[in-house]
Design an enzyme around this catalytic site. Structure first.
Site, mmCIF file in Angstrom:
data_model
loop_
_atom_site.group_PDB
_atom_site.id
_atom_site.type_symbol
_atom_site.label_atom_id
_atom_site.label_comp_id
_atom_site.label_asym_id
_atom_site.label_seq_id
_atom_site.Cartn_x
_atom_site.Cartn_y
_atom_site.Cartn_z
ATOM 1 N N ARG A 225 -34.388 11.713 20.086
ATOM 2 C CA ARG A 225 -33.726 10.975 19.005
ATOM 3 C C ARG A 225 -32.771 11.955 18.331
ATOM 4 N NH1 ARG A 225 -35.125 7.064 21.185
ATOM 5 N NH2 ARG A 225 -36.406 5.349 20.468
ATOM 6 N N GLU A 254 -25.891 4.404 16.100
ATOM 7 C CA GLU A 254 -25.611 3.786 17.397
ATOM 8 C C GLU A 254 -25.136 2.356 17.202
ATOM 9 O OE1 GLU A 254 -28.703 4.410 20.317
ATOM 10 O OE2 GLU A 254 -28.885 6.516 19.796
ATOM 11 N N HIS A 273 -27.582 5.663 25.042
ATOM 12 C CA HIS A 273 -29.011 5.346 24.922
ATOM 13 C C HIS A 273 -29.521 4.534 26.120
ATOM 14 C CE1 HIS A 273 -32.253 5.242 21.586
ATOM 15 N NE2 HIS A 273 -32.826 5.237 22.787
HETATM 16 N N1 LIG Z 1 -33.606 7.950 25.155
HETATM 17 C C1 LIG Z 1 -34.521 7.006 25.275
HETATM 18 O O1 LIG Z 1 -34.225 5.907 25.717
HETATM 19 C C2 LIG Z 1 -35.955 7.271 24.881
HETATM 20 C C3 LIG Z 1 -36.964 6.488 25.444
HETATM 21 C C4 LIG Z 1 -38.300 6.791 25.121
HETATM 22 C C5 LIG Z 1 -38.602 7.798 24.214
HETATM 23 N N2 LIG Z 1 -37.587 8.496 23.654
HETATM 24 C C6 LIG Z 1 -37.886 9.578 22.677
HETATM 25 O O2 LIG Z 1 -38.394 10.719 23.365
HETATM 26 C C7 LIG Z 1 -39.156 11.518 22.437
HETATM 27 C C8 LIG Z 1 -40.444 11.970 23.081
HETATM 28 O O3 LIG Z 1 -41.230 10.851 23.420
HETATM 29 P P1 LIG Z 1 -42.703 11.030 24.040
HETATM 30 O O4 LIG Z 1 -43.130 9.687 24.499
HETATM 31 O O5 LIG Z 1 -42.762 12.170 24.981
HETATM 32 O O6 LIG Z 1 -43.517 11.434 22.724
HETATM 33 P P2 LIG Z 1 -44.957 12.107 22.609
HETATM 34 O O7 LIG Z 1 -45.470 11.741 21.275
HETATM 35 O O8 LIG Z 1 -45.766 11.803 23.819
HETATM 36 O O9 LIG Z 1 -44.617 13.681 22.668
HETATM 37 C C9 LIG Z 1 -44.031 14.372 21.612
HETATM 38 C C10 LIG Z 1 -44.572 15.788 21.629
HETATM 39 O O10 LIG Z 1 -43.916 16.526 20.609
HETATM 40 C C11 LIG Z 1 -44.857 17.413 20.043
HETATM 41 N N3 LIG Z 1 -44.424 17.838 18.715
HETATM 42 C C12 LIG Z 1 -44.541 17.200 17.521
HETATM 43 N N4 LIG Z 1 -44.020 17.943 16.544
HETATM 44 C C13 LIG Z 1 -43.586 19.084 17.121
HETATM 45 C C14 LIG Z 1 -42.952 20.249 16.625
HETATM 46 N N5 LIG Z 1 -42.663 20.405 15.318
HETATM 47 N N6 LIG Z 1 -42.629 21.224 17.503
HETATM 48 C C15 LIG Z 1 -42.896 21.101 18.827
HETATM 49 N N7 LIG Z 1 -43.519 20.019 19.355
HETATM 50 C C16 LIG Z 1 -43.842 19.024 18.505
HETATM 51 C C17 LIG Z 1 -46.150 16.628 20.011
HETATM 52 O O11 LIG Z 1 -47.253 17.506 19.940
HETATM 53 C C18 LIG Z 1 -46.074 15.877 21.340
HETATM 54 O O12 LIG Z 1 -46.744 16.596 22.361
HETATM 55 C C19 LIG Z 1 -39.316 10.645 21.189
HETATM 56 O O13 LIG Z 1 -38.379 11.047 20.209
HETATM 57 C C20 LIG Z 1 -38.962 9.248 21.674
HETATM 58 O O14 LIG Z 1 -38.459 8.443 20.621
HETATM 59 C C21 LIG Z 1 -36.275 8.276 23.972
#
Ligand SMILES: NC(=O)c1ccc[n+]([C@@H]2O[C@H](COP(=O)([O-])OP(=O)(O)OC[C@H]3O[C@@H](n4cnc5c(N)ncnc54)[C@H](O)[C@@H]3O)[C@@H](O)[C@H]2O)c1
Length: 310
Positions: A225, A254, A273
């Site tokens: 994001r 967006e 996106h």
């Molecule tokens: N572009 C797209 O279409 C799309 C689609 C799906 C998800 N996403 C985004 O991808 C991102 C990741 O999604 P996910 O499903 O892997 O999430 P998730 O919750 O499975 O993983 C996120 C990870 O980040 C870690 N984290 C939290 N705070 C942290 C910090 N300060 N420093 C380091 N690590 C930290 C958590 O421990 C976790 O392991 C999200 O922002 C989600 O919105 C984007």
């Protein structure tokens, strides 16, 4: 089904439908016990009202983890080899030959090459790029998507490290990935890929200090994001060549405003996106939600319960 038609039912699974406080109360008062939202984040329902009604909310975290991970690898290859730069260049009329009356009227030469390798060659214009093999990838956020990216990057022969203070080092090492401090990860990586959630603690986390620690030859990929990146510091880092370039799938607003500077930068790949949706994502959430319903019906612990985060 309408909100009223769901009354007196025990289970409901929603897709993109909105369910606010009143709806949740109505359903809870008429016997609803299972609420599922087949999305990666159940942002369309009132999670607090569901918790207050004493109902566990099932959702489908990481249902598009493979979609986003494959896309991220695609962006990494695209930045490394200038794929979008040369592709859009060609369609804009760069490095094309004169129009032909008959494009099928070509000499019978099997080994057609693009030459000579002089100042006008596309290699000189777009750059020759680098291989991912043997390069260092740093992953920020080793969750559902970060892990899938790591698996694929390792298969390409990359050296992968991850920064995630909430995941144990042993858990990271099991995958063949090196757990790293933020500073080490930024200092060593040729590509840094962001997979952080947006939380008060991560908002704007990718800032001037972050870019100062990255190699000037390194690229940043963001399919998470935009809010985790400080927009001004990011644009400044690109203009000042603090980093070599970037690939972005997400923006601070967006659709991305037409006058956003990143759209015009030759070293930045921008997609609107697109990473999270494939024709396969629905089947992932179907399977996950099916497992949740079966676990509920068998009175077994469920795997995908939403926890309210801070
Ligand atoms: N572009 C797209 O279409 C799309 C689609 C799906 C998800 N996403 C985004 O991808 C991102 C990741 O999604 P996910 O499903 O892997 O999430 P998730 O919750 O499975 O993983 C996120 C990870 O980040 C870690 N984290 C939290 N705070 C942290 C910090 N300060 N420093 C380091 N690590 C930290 C958590 O421990 C976790 O392991 C999200 O922002 C989600 O919105 C984007």
């Amino acid at each position: 089904m309408t909100r009223n038609e769901c009354k007196n039912h025990e289970l409901v699974v929603l897709g993109d439908e909105y369910a606010g406080t009143e709806t949740i109360q109505l359903w809870a008062d008429t016997g609803m016990k299972f609420i599922g939202v087949a999305k990666g984040t159940p942002s369309t329902v009132d999670c607090n009202a569901i918790a207050e009604a004493g109902i566990q909310l099932s959702y489908t975290p990481g249902r598009n983890r493979v979609a986003v991970a494959e896309y991220t690898i695609g962006l990494m290859i695209a930045v490394a080899r200038n794929i979008t730069l040369s592709c859009t260049g060609l369609s804009r009329g760069e490095h094309v030959g004169a129009p032909m009356d008959d494009i099928y009227d070509v000499p019978d030469i099997k080994n057609v090459t693009f030459g000579p390798l002089d100042a006008k060659h596309p290699f000189m214009d777009y750059g020759i790029g680098f291989e991912l093999y043997g390069k260092k990838l740093g992953i920020a956020g080793y969750g559902a998507i970060g892990r899938e990216v790591a698996t694929r990057a390792l298969a390409l022969g990359m050296d992968v490290s991850a920064y995630d203070p909430y995941i144990s080092e042993d858990r990271i090492r099991i995958d063949g990935v090196k757990p790293a401090s933020l500073d080490d990860m930024l200092r060593e990586s040729d590509i840094v890929s962001i997979h952080l959630p947006v939380l008060p603690s991560t908002k704007g986390m990718v800032n001037r200090e972050w870019f100062q620690k990255m190699k000037p030859t390194a690229y940043l990929i963001n399919t998470a994001r935009a809010a985790v990146i400080d927009q001004k510091d990011f644009v400044e880092a690109l203009l000042d060549k603090r980093i070599a370039g970037a690939a972005l799938d997400v923006y601070w607003k967006e659709p991305v405003p037409a006058n956003h500077p990143v759209l015009k930068m030759r070293n930045v790949i921008c997609t609107p996106h697109m990473a999270g949706l494939t024709t396969d994502v629905d089947s992932w959430s179907g399977v996950m939600m099916g497992e949740e319903i079966l676990a509920y019906l068998k009175n077994e612990p469920r795997k995908y319960i939403w926890k309210i985060r801070s």
